[in-house]
Design a protein around this motif. Sequence first.
Motif: not given
Length: 249
Positions: A134-137, A146-148, A189-190, A198-199
Amino acid sequence: MTHLVSVITPVHGPAAPYLADAYSSLTQQEMPPGWDWEWLIQEDGETEDVRPHVPEDSRISFDQGRHGRAGMARTMALARARGDLVKVLDADDKLTPGALLRDITVLTEHSGIAWTTSRVLDLLPDGSTVGFEGDPPAGPIAQGAVLERWRTHNYRAQVHPATLCARRDLVTALGGWMALPSSEDTGLLMALNAVSTGWFIGECGLLYRKWPGQSTAQDAHHHEAERRARMKIIEERAEALRELSAWHL
């Protein structure tokens, strides 16, 4: 002129023996030309348990303070930071080769990126590692993304706060780490994602040690009423920051 990345590590007595592994992972980092690291170790408390495990290196700054959990220790260490960037490294974790190089490269080559995270592997007691699905691209992470996802997936983020590297001025502007008994790194982070882009770095940047003494393995970390309170204030702060950011735009 040498640029610095300030590596911030909170530590308490039981985790102190792992500082040697964390230090070894730092000394093996390849740095971009003109860059070096400083390591700011902050004991959560004032005991005799940690100092013997702090390596002798002019790049290391060690201090102690009143017990207040990891969030306070991180923020007290931030007060000593001199770097353009701040990198998280927990006392019991290890950076992978190239982690700092990748963080610094993204943040120096992309002026619109404020922070990075990377892929993580769990480091098990037998030395084996386990990855996550489930890592993002790899690439940019949009403001608010990320928050959503975090709040719509039972408050579980798709990127790991233990891998954060961020611009120090922004971390300072956000007040450092939240004054929480745990999840203070998730709170940062949030907050970062609420106000900036971010990246995600697809290469593994951290070995996240699993052991019985880690704070997230303790029963108190999973106390439901406390967890609800932590998540509530993290979410409310991030939402308030996002609204303020949108208003100023």
